[in-house]
Design a protein around this motif. Structure first.
Motif, mmCIF file in Angstrom:
data_model
loop_
_atom_site.group_PDB
_atom_site.id
_atom_site.type_symbol
_atom_site.label_atom_id
_atom_site.label_comp_id
_atom_site.label_asym_id
_atom_site.label_seq_id
_atom_site.Cartn_x
_atom_site.Cartn_y
_atom_site.Cartn_z
ATOM 1 N N THR A 23 0.877 -1.165 0.000
ATOM 2 C CA THR A 23 0.000 0.000 0.000
ATOM 3 C C THR A 23 0.913 1.213 0.000
ATOM 4 O O THR A 23 1.592 1.478 1.003
ATOM 5 C CB THR A 23 -0.923 0.012 1.232
ATOM 6 O OG1 THR A 23 -1.789 -1.137 1.180
ATOM 7 C CG2 THR A 23 -1.774 1.283 1.267
ATOM 8 N N ASP A 24 0.971 1.903 -1.141
ATOM 9 C CA ASP A 24 1.923 3.005 -1.243
ATOM 10 C C ASP A 24 1.679 3.789 -2.541
ATOM 11 O O ASP A 24 0.811 3.412 -3.334
ATOM 12 C CB ASP A 24 3.367 2.465 -1.223
ATOM 13 C CG ASP A 24 4.243 3.267 -0.265
ATOM 14 O OD1 ASP A 24 4.088 4.504 -0.239
ATOM 15 O OD2 ASP A 24 5.063 2.655 0.435
ATOM 16 N N VAL A 25 2.466 4.835 -2.725
ATOM 17 C CA VAL A 25 2.403 5.629 -3.951
ATOM 18 C C VAL A 25 3.793 5.615 -4.578
ATOM 19 O O VAL A 25 4.782 5.884 -3.887
ATOM 20 C CB VAL A 25 2.012 7.094 -3.657
ATOM 21 C CG1 VAL A 25 1.938 7.896 -4.961
ATOM 22 C CG2 VAL A 25 0.696 7.157 -2.908
ATOM 23 N N PHE A 26 3.875 5.234 -5.839
ATOM 24 C CA PHE A 26 5.172 5.306 -6.498
ATOM 25 C C PHE A 26 5.045 6.029 -7.841
ATOM 26 O O PHE A 26 3.957 6.184 -8.385
ATOM 27 C CB PHE A 26 5.824 3.927 -6.647
ATOM 28 C CG PHE A 26 5.178 2.986 -7.628
ATOM 29 C CD1 PHE A 26 4.122 2.183 -7.250
ATOM 30 C CD2 PHE A 26 5.668 2.866 -8.928
ATOM 31 C CE1 PHE A 26 3.538 1.293 -8.143
ATOM 32 C CE2 PHE A 26 5.101 1.979 -9.830
ATOM 33 C CZ PHE A 26 4.026 1.186 -9.431
ATOM 34 N N MET A 27 6.184 6.490 -8.308
ATOM 35 C CA MET A 27 6.205 7.285 -9.538
ATOM 36 C C MET A 27 6.780 6.463 -10.693
ATOM 37 O O MET A 27 7.765 5.747 -10.525
ATOM 38 C CB MET A 27 7.056 8.544 -9.345
ATOM 39 C CG MET A 27 7.232 9.348 -10.627
ATOM 40 S SD MET A 27 8.121 10.884 -10.386
ATOM 41 C CE MET A 27 6.828 11.891 -9.653
ATOM 42 N N ILE A 28 6.141 6.584 -11.839
ATOM 43 C CA ILE A 28 6.739 6.086 -13.082
ATOM 44 C C ILE A 28 6.953 7.311 -13.965
ATOM 45 O O ILE A 28 6.017 8.090 -14.195
ATOM 46 C CB ILE A 28 5.826 5.074 -13.794
ATOM 47 C CG1 ILE A 28 5.591 3.839 -12.908
ATOM 48 C CG2 ILE A 28 6.437 4.656 -15.137
ATOM 49 C CD1 ILE A 28 4.657 2.801 -13.533
#
Lengths: 124, 285
Positions: A23-28
């Protein structure tokens, strides 16, 4: 491509289960375009397209648009078929807090490669 | 589905290595020229199970594969809990030759993959007279470290999951799902720190670029087979090593990557059988 991650991932129960502790936010980053991928227990809740101002994310995966284009082919060429193959070539960068990425690497790899299903015609 | 028993037999060998008793598990099938198979870093001898059930191979070769100490069903030596496992060129070479001598293997053909492909080059330098032929799969003299292997053994990342995830890209995209996931399962079952300890040899200590020019392939033939999708030992790495060795034979395998024998055995045998036939033909002459 990236905007369609919710349908590509959430329809795959085995993949969602693989990411159940993530459960998290990541950037592409695709060239100049940034996307923030919001994940809750393996489900992609939302994909936001930048530009962003002062946004937080856990880790980022960055490559040029040309590299991602080669990566997301139905059958990528050797060296363009895995994010660690790209790392070996120096064509991708990982930064931020890599612990959640490494702890969920099979899941994260599968999510990032999911747009290949569009090339393969498995999702309409 | 009909029940069936495979022809593979597994046994345990007690062997002294570097002055310590080791309990080594090995499997074998077939009769004929000994073909000693060496598994990849962080995995075990199950990678060769398809070869051992292939009559085209076992009708001419006695296929043997052992789990390295710390791997598979081989135990780490007593006292392991107080040490850090690290493979080295000398310990790996000693292990292979001690095993071959213990089983009285006469002029065995040694086929190793990845770390096994690397050590084949050392065997060519130091033990050519005792060996019938050498086959290096994913065989290169050196690999540049391209990721931080400390991620493979730390308490906040599941070791089995991350080891499998690290190598998952070393399987070709075309390889059958069944074989892909069995290959990864072997990595998921590795002990803590074992894959990392093998990589010490592969990525740090075992750089053999400066020595391989002295390999004499007239004394012991050397075949180097590399899958096109491997980036840990890419075709260019194998070709660079072969360019330094007179008489080394290179085959680039389409549609395969770092684990040819386990990721796609049906495709791999089309590359391996001609090599085994050639070795057998030469041994008769």
């Amino acid at each position: 491509m990236i905007e369609r991650l919710p349908e590509l991932v959430n329809g795959d129960a085995a993949l969602v289960r693989r990411g159940r502790y993530f459960t998290d936010v990541f950037m592409i980053e695709v060239g100049d375009v940034q996307y923030l991928v919001h994940v809750r227990q393996g489900r992609i809740e939302e994909v936001e397209r930048g530009p962003f101002v002062m946004r937080s994310w856990r880790f980022a995966v960055r490559a040029s648009a040309d590299i991602w284009d080669r990566f997301w082919q139905k059958l990528p060429d050797p060296g363009y078929h895995d994010i660690f193959a790209l790392l070996h070539k120096g064509e991708i960068a990982f930064d931020g807090d890599l612990q959640p990425m490494m702890a969920n690497l099979l899941y994260v790899k599968a999510v990032i490669a999911a747009p290949r299903m569009l090339a393969a015609g498995k999702a309409s | 589905m009909t029940a069936r028993i495979e022809p593979i037999i597994g046994r345990y060998l007690h062997l002294e290595l570097e002055g310590r008793d080791h309990r080594i598990y090995f499997e074998e099938a077939g009769d004929g020229i000994p073909l000693l198979c060496l598994h990849t870093a962080g995995s075990d001898a199950r990678q060769f199970r398809a070869l051992m059930s292939d009559e085209a191979i076992t009708s001419h070769y006695r296929v043997i594969a052992f789990d390295m100490p710390w791997h598979g069903k081989s135990s780490p030596p007593a006292g392991w809990e107080r040490e850090e496992y690290q493979l080295s060129t000398s310990s790996y070479t000693d292990m292979i030759m001690s095993f071959a001598r213990a089983l009285d293997l006469d002029q065995p053909v040694v086929m190793g993959c990845s770390i096994g492909g690397r050590i084949v080059l050392s065997l060519a330098l130091e033990h050519a007279g005792e060996l019938g032929a050498l086959i290096g799969l994913q065989c290169g003299a050196y690999v540049q470290r391209y990721y931080d292997s400390s991620w493979l053994n730390r308490p906040d990342v599941h070791g089995g999951e991350v080891c499998a995830a690290i190598v998952s890209g070393l399987i070709a995209p075309q390889s059958p799902e069944e074989h892909r996931w069995e290959t990864l399962w072997h990595y998921m079952q590795g002990g803590p720190g074992v894959f990392t300890g093998d990589l010490h040899f592969y990525q740090v200590e075992g750089d053999i670029r400066g020595r391989i020019g002295a390999i004499d392939t007239t004394q012991c033939p050397l075949f180097m087979l590399t899958g096109e999708y491997d980036y840990s030992c890419a075709p260019a790495d194998t070709q660079a090593a072969a360019a330094l060795i007179d008489g080394a034979r290179v085959v680039i395998m389409k549609g395969l990557a770092h684990f040819p024998m386990s990721e796609n055995p049906e495709l791999f045998r089309t590359y391996l059988l001609p090599v085994l036939d050639e070795i057998r033909g030469a041994s008769k002459a």
